[in-house]
Design a protein around this motif. Structure first.
Motif, mmCIF file in Angstrom:
data_model
loop_
_atom_site.group_PDB
_atom_site.id
_atom_site.type_symbol
_atom_site.label_atom_id
_atom_site.label_comp_id
_atom_site.label_asym_id
_atom_site.label_seq_id
_atom_site.Cartn_x
_atom_site.Cartn_y
_atom_site.Cartn_z
ATOM 1 N N GLN A 50 13.278 10.523 6.554
ATOM 2 C CA GLN A 50 14.280 11.460 7.067
ATOM 3 C C GLN A 50 13.607 12.746 7.519
ATOM 4 O OE1 GLN A 50 17.228 11.998 4.024
ATOM 5 N NE2 GLN A 50 18.288 10.083 4.499
ATOM 6 N N PRO A 51 14.258 13.512 8.429
ATOM 7 C CA PRO A 51 13.657 14.766 8.912
ATOM 8 C C PRO A 51 13.326 15.725 7.776
ATOM 9 C CG PRO A 51 15.540 14.154 10.263
ATOM 10 C CD PRO A 51 15.535 13.221 9.087
ATOM 11 N N LYS A 52 12.372 16.590 8.044
ATOM 12 C CA LYS A 52 11.994 17.598 7.053
ATOM 13 C C LYS A 52 13.203 18.463 6.696
ATOM 14 C CE LYS A 52 7.238 18.483 8.616
ATOM 15 N NZ LYS A 52 6.360 19.541 9.174
ATOM 16 N N VAL A 79 8.859 13.613 -0.935
ATOM 17 C CA VAL A 79 9.146 12.697 0.177
ATOM 18 C C VAL A 79 10.662 12.545 0.269
ATOM 19 C CG1 VAL A 79 8.836 10.346 1.044
ATOM 20 C CG2 VAL A 79 6.986 11.430 -0.265
ATOM 21 N N PRO A 80 11.278 12.802 1.443
ATOM 22 C CA PRO A 80 10.662 13.131 2.739
ATOM 23 C C PRO A 80 10.636 14.622 3.059
ATOM 24 C CG PRO A 80 12.944 12.597 3.074
ATOM 25 C CD PRO A 80 12.713 12.510 1.581
ATOM 26 N N ASP A 81 11.034 15.507 2.098
ATOM 27 C CA ASP A 81 11.154 16.931 2.410
ATOM 28 C C ASP A 81 9.872 17.520 2.979
ATOM 29 O OD1 ASP A 81 13.631 16.615 1.395
ATOM 30 O OD2 ASP A 81 13.334 17.790 -0.430
ATOM 31 N N GLN A 82 8.724 17.134 2.391
ATOM 32 C CA GLN A 82 7.442 17.656 2.866
ATOM 33 C C GLN A 82 6.656 16.637 3.685
ATOM 34 O OE1 GLN A 82 6.745 18.944 -1.412
ATOM 35 N NE2 GLN A 82 5.458 20.427 -0.339
ATOM 36 N N VAL A 83 6.681 15.395 3.233
ATOM 37 C CA VAL A 83 5.903 14.338 3.895
ATOM 38 C C VAL A 83 6.765 13.085 4.049
ATOM 39 C CG1 VAL A 83 3.920 12.777 3.666
ATOM 40 C CG2 VAL A 83 3.685 15.187 3.037
ATOM 41 N N ALA A 84 6.754 12.499 5.228
ATOM 42 C CA ALA A 84 7.432 11.220 5.469
ATOM 43 C C ALA A 84 6.450 10.084 5.219
ATOM 44 C CB ALA A 84 7.952 11.146 6.902
ATOM 45 N N MET A 102 0.837 -1.202 0.000
ATOM 46 C CA MET A 102 0.000 0.000 0.000
ATOM 47 C C MET A 102 0.871 1.250 0.000
ATOM 48 S SD MET A 102 -3.413 -0.780 2.256
ATOM 49 C CE MET A 102 -2.598 -0.934 3.845
ATOM 50 N N ALA A 103 2.028 1.186 0.682
ATOM 51 C CA ALA A 103 2.937 2.333 0.720
ATOM 52 C C ALA A 103 3.457 2.670 -0.673
ATOM 53 C CB ALA A 103 4.094 2.056 1.670
ATOM 54 N N LEU A 104 3.621 1.668 -1.520
ATOM 55 C CA LEU A 104 4.050 1.916 -2.896
ATOM 56 C C LEU A 104 3.032 2.800 -3.615
ATOM 57 C CD1 LEU A 104 5.967 1.373 -5.256
ATOM 58 C CD2 LEU A 104 4.695 -0.736 -5.712
ATOM 59 N N GLY A 105 1.749 2.518 -3.405
ATOM 60 C CA GLY A 105 0.699 3.346 -3.988
ATOM 61 C C GLY A 105 0.693 4.750 -3.407
ATOM 62 N N VAL A 106 0.978 4.861 -2.107
ATOM 63 C CA VAL A 106 1.066 6.168 -1.448
ATOM 64 C C VAL A 106 2.161 7.015 -2.089
ATOM 65 C CG1 VAL A 106 1.758 7.308 0.705
ATOM 66 C CG2 VAL A 106 0.093 5.443 0.761
ATOM 67 N N LEU A 107 3.338 6.423 -2.291
ATOM 68 C CA LEU A 107 4.462 7.148 -2.886
ATOM 69 C C LEU A 107 4.134 7.617 -4.299
ATOM 70 C CD1 LEU A 107 7.438 4.921 -1.654
ATOM 71 C CD2 LEU A 107 6.889 7.234 -0.888
ATOM 72 N N ARG A 108 3.465 6.765 -5.056
ATOM 73 C CA ARG A 108 3.089 7.133 -6.428
ATOM 74 C C ARG A 108 2.158 8.345 -6.423
ATOM 75 N NH1 ARG A 108 1.611 4.642 -11.441
ATOM 76 N NH2 ARG A 108 0.711 6.316 -12.707
ATOM 77 N N ALA A 109 1.162 8.323 -5.541
ATOM 78 C CA ALA A 109 0.205 9.428 -5.490
ATOM 79 C C ALA A 109 0.880 10.728 -5.057
ATOM 80 C CB ALA A 109 -0.941 9.077 -4.537
ATOM 81 N N LEU A 110 1.717 10.664 -4.049
ATOM 82 C CA LEU A 110 2.412 11.869 -3.588
ATOM 83 C C LEU A 110 3.273 12.453 -4.702
ATOM 84 C CD1 LEU A 110 3.448 10.704 -0.003
ATOM 85 C CD2 LEU A 110 1.738 12.441 -0.567
#
Length: 358
Positions: free
Chosen positions: A333-335, A263-268, A248-256
């Motif tokens: 990683q941290p923002k 990722v990860p600058d704005q959202v982790a 499911m995380a793979l789909g999350v990364l695609r959408a973002l």
């Protein structure tokens, strides 16, 4: 004195053939009759005689697995662990896949395995406490090991340390400065998914951060993609996405990525399962690794132990939890701190001012 089929039949007021049908999980028994027979079995402490049950067929040398679709990474690895350990212990394997984990479907799958000379069955399907107990009572002649049942269910089970892993995820994200969590949980029918969700929420509450919303997926990448699409459509603000599976995380990364959210600058983003491919996602995915192969192997070990347990000795429920490990990668990683070049901006403004007409 050993309790026999005849004793159970007499107490229940049925024939020995009916007792036999009940202990073998036959459909051709009225539910009221099944309840009476199971009540008599419990009252008398009857243990089915394996030798008598196997007279009409060769001794069982197969271990059965009722599983979800093996297109799911975890299900496939568990099946491989079952197959490998069974082979090592000189057992064959018989698999039955259920597309919809309804009780009736699972019962049908179990009967298919019984027809293949199986008396040990591992169930890698989500089951409620009540349904797991129903199966244990309906098939008393089988040695059953469950994988996705609630804690406290009076059956033998093996599963990962879901609560610990989920808690570590939120602690890690809080340490890296995240405070607004979007949750993408697994199916409501899954105990594993619910434990992870509950642990996320408990840790978020302790850390005094915020759970923006919780979406439910189906373990597949598409459901993670849809969760983010819906959150963006609702203009929800979040700086971390906690996901119940790596797929499911793979789909999350695609959408973002499609929404140009870095990722990860704005959202982790953090997943769960630790599948091998997660190290090659873009960016590499932080995840909680659980060893599916070990889970499958441990299920076989417990099933064989049950099979070899003396029939006249009480059995205590063995409930095993396999350790998990948080693997930190780039996706959490941290923002990136937002900075600007003050002198450069001042110089640029001067140049613009010089070019403006008086």
């Amino acid at each position: 004195m050993n309790v026999t089929f005849k004793d159970v039949a007499k107490l229940a007021g049925v024939s020995t053939q009916t007792v036999s049908r009940v202990t073998n999980g036959s459909d051709s028994v009225a539910e009221s009759t099944r309840i009476k027979v199971n009540k008599a079995i419990k009252q008398l402490g009857y243990v089915p005689n394996k030798g008598a049950q196997m007279l009409s067929r060769a001794k069982s040398t197969n271990i059965g697995l009722v599983t979800l679709d093996m297109a799911l990474h975890g299900a496939a690895l568990i099946a491989n662990g079952v197959r490998r350990k069974a082979h090592e212990l000189n057992f064959g394997t018989a698999f039955s896949v259920v597309s919809e984990p309804r009780l009736s479907s699972i019962q049908g799958a179990m009967r298919e395995l019984i027809a293949q000379q199986v008396d040990c069955i591992i169930l890698n399907v989500p089951l409620s406490k009540d349904d797991a107990v129903v199966l244990a009572e309906q098939f008393p002649s089988l040695h059953l090991i469950f994988i996705d049942v609630p804690d406290g269910t009076p059956v033998h089970f093996v599963h990962g340390e879901h609560a610990i892993g989920a808690s570590e995820v939120v602690k890690h994200l809080v340490e890296t400065g995240r405070s607004q969590f979007l949750l993408v949980a697994g199916p409501e029918a899954s105990t594993a998914a619910n434990i992870r969700r509950q642990s996320w929420l408990a840790e978020i509450d302790v850390s005094e951060t915020k759970a923006v919303d919780c979406y439910r997926g189906d373990w597949q990448a598409q459901s993670g993609y849809l969760a983010i699409s819906q959150a963006i459509g609702k203009q929800q603000s979040f700086d971390a996405v906690v996901v119940a599976s790596d797929q499911m995380a793979l789909g999350v990364l695609r959408a973002l990525d499609e929404f140009n959210i870095k990722v990860p600058d704005q959202v982790a983003v953090v997943g769960f399962d630790g599948i091998t491919d997660s190290a090659y996602f873009n960016p590499p995915l932080t995840t909680v690794k659980q060893d599916f192969t070990v889970i499958g192997e441990q299920c076989v070990i417990q099933a064989v132990d049950l099979k070899n347990h003396p029939s006249n000795t009480p059995i205590q429920f063995k409930q095993t939890r396999i350790p998990v490990e948080l693997i930190v990668r780039k996706s959490s990683q941290p923002k990136t701190k937002q900075t600007y070049d003050k002198k450069g901006i001042q110089e640029l403004l001067k140049q613009i001012e010089l070019r403006l007409p008086e």
